[in-house]
Design a protein around this motif. Structure first.
Motif, short mmCIF file in Angstrom:
data_model
loop_
_atom_site.label_atom_id
_atom_site.label_comp_id
_atom_site.label_asym_id
_atom_site.label_seq_id
_atom_site.Cartn_x
_atom_site.Cartn_y
_atom_site.Cartn_z
N SER A 177 -3.82 -11.54 -19.58
CA SER A 177 -3.88 -11.27 -21.01
C SER A 177 -2.68 -10.43 -21.40
CB SER A 177 -5.19 -10.57 -21.39
OG SER A 177 -5.32 -10.51 -22.80
N GLN A 178 -2.67 -10.01 -22.62
CA GLN A 178 -1.59 -9.18 -23.14
C GLN A 178 -2.21 -8.04 -23.93
OE1 GLN A 178 0.68 -12.41 -25.00
NE2 GLN A 178 2.12 -12.33 -23.33
N PRO A 179 -1.41 -7.14 -24.47
CA PRO A 179 -2.00 -6.02 -25.22
C PRO A 179 -2.99 -6.54 -26.27
CG PRO A 179 0.34 -5.67 -24.97
CD PRO A 179 0.05 -7.06 -24.44
N PRO A 180 -4.08 -5.81 -26.46
CA PRO A 180 -5.14 -6.27 -27.39
C PRO A 180 -4.69 -6.17 -28.85
CG PRO A 180 -5.65 -4.10 -26.53
CD PRO A 180 -4.41 -4.55 -25.82
N LEU A 181 -4.21 -7.27 -29.36
CA LEU A 181 -3.65 -7.27 -30.71
C LEU A 181 -4.51 -7.99 -31.75
CD1 LEU A 181 0.06 -8.00 -29.76
CD2 LEU A 181 -0.86 -5.87 -30.68
N LEU A 182 -5.65 -8.52 -31.34
CA LEU A 182 -6.47 -9.27 -32.29
C LEU A 182 -6.87 -8.41 -33.49
CD1 LEU A 182 -7.91 -11.84 -33.15
CD2 LEU A 182 -9.86 -11.12 -31.77
N SER A 183 -7.33 -7.20 -33.25
CA SER A 183 -7.75 -6.36 -34.38
C SER A 183 -6.56 -6.04 -35.28
CB SER A 183 -8.44 -5.08 -33.89
OG SER A 183 -7.57 -4.33 -33.07
N ALA A 184 -5.38 -5.87 -34.69
CA ALA A 184 -4.17 -5.63 -35.50
C ALA A 184 -3.84 -6.86 -36.34
CB ALA A 184 -3.00 -5.26 -34.60
N MET A 185 -4.05 -8.05 -35.78
CA MET A 185 -3.80 -9.27 -36.54
C MET A 185 -4.77 -9.40 -37.71
SD MET A 185 -3.06 -12.10 -33.60
CE MET A 185 -2.38 -11.58 -32.04
N VAL A 186 -6.03 -9.11 -37.44
CA VAL A 186 -7.04 -9.15 -38.50
C VAL A 186 -6.69 -8.13 -39.58
CG1 VAL A 186 -9.47 -8.76 -39.06
CG2 VAL A 186 -8.85 -10.06 -37.00
#
Length: 191
Positions: A177-186
């Motif tokens: 995986s990579q840094p957890p960016l989903l919340s930043a995208m949202v």
């Protein structure tokens, strides 16, 4: 010697036949060649059992505009042209999963997602997690909120399927995986 100049080429091929038939044929090739097939024999096997046709189709996002509003806010002509050139990339990098993959998903290394997305380009022809953050930044500047919503939905689909978002939408990335960016995208999407 190598069959392909790029190691990613083979793992991105899809099987023409089911897994058992492919493995049986490969075992037979090894048996018939005393575990030493020639490059030509391997190439022939690959031609018979694997296909390089794309699992993806070109896709132009429905909310793409060749002249988004942000361009009119750029006074400098050189910078405005630069912005237009970047905006013009979206249709060339837009992809969606070909329907045939949904029909036989076990024959592909690509993890299918429901919505169109933007690829990084070059040898990377699938959805990538880290890259998508930056792509979303650009899509939002270009006013492509519907595309962003679909891309985020794809990532959520991967999250639900795997329990995390992999590096890219390939089965061989499922342990990376990579840094957890989903919340930043949202967060970018809802602001």
């Amino acid at each position: 010697s190598r069959i392909f100049s790029d190691s990613k080429t083979f793992v991105d091929l899809h099987m023409k036949k089911d897994e058992n038939s492919t493995i049986t044929a490969f075992d037979e090739l090894l048996k018939n060649t005393n575990n030493s097939p020639t490059n030509e024999q391997i190439k022939e096997f690959l031609d018979n059992y694997f296909d390089s046709s794309s699992e993806l189709e070109d896709w132009t996002p429905l909310d793409y505009s060749p002249n988004p509003p942000f361009l009119s806010t750029i006074r400098d002509e050189t910078l405005r042209n630069f912005g237009k050139n970047i905006n013009d990339i979206w249709p060339t990098l837009g992809r969606r999963v070909n329907q045939k993959l949904f029909e036989n998903p076990d024959q592909y290394s690509l993890i299918p997602v429901d919505n169109g997305f933007i690829i990084p380009g070059g040898r990377f022809k699938e959805l990538y997690y880290w890259d998508t953050y930056w792509i979303i930044e650009g899509l939002l500047v270009s006013g492509m909120r519907d595309t962003v919503k679909g891309v985020i939905a794809n990532l959520i689909q991967l999250l639900k399927k795997l329990g995390h978002i992999p590096n890219g939408s390939r089965w061989y990335y499922q342990q990376r995986s990579q840094p957890p960016l989903l919340s930043a995208m949202v967060s970018l999407y809802v602001r």
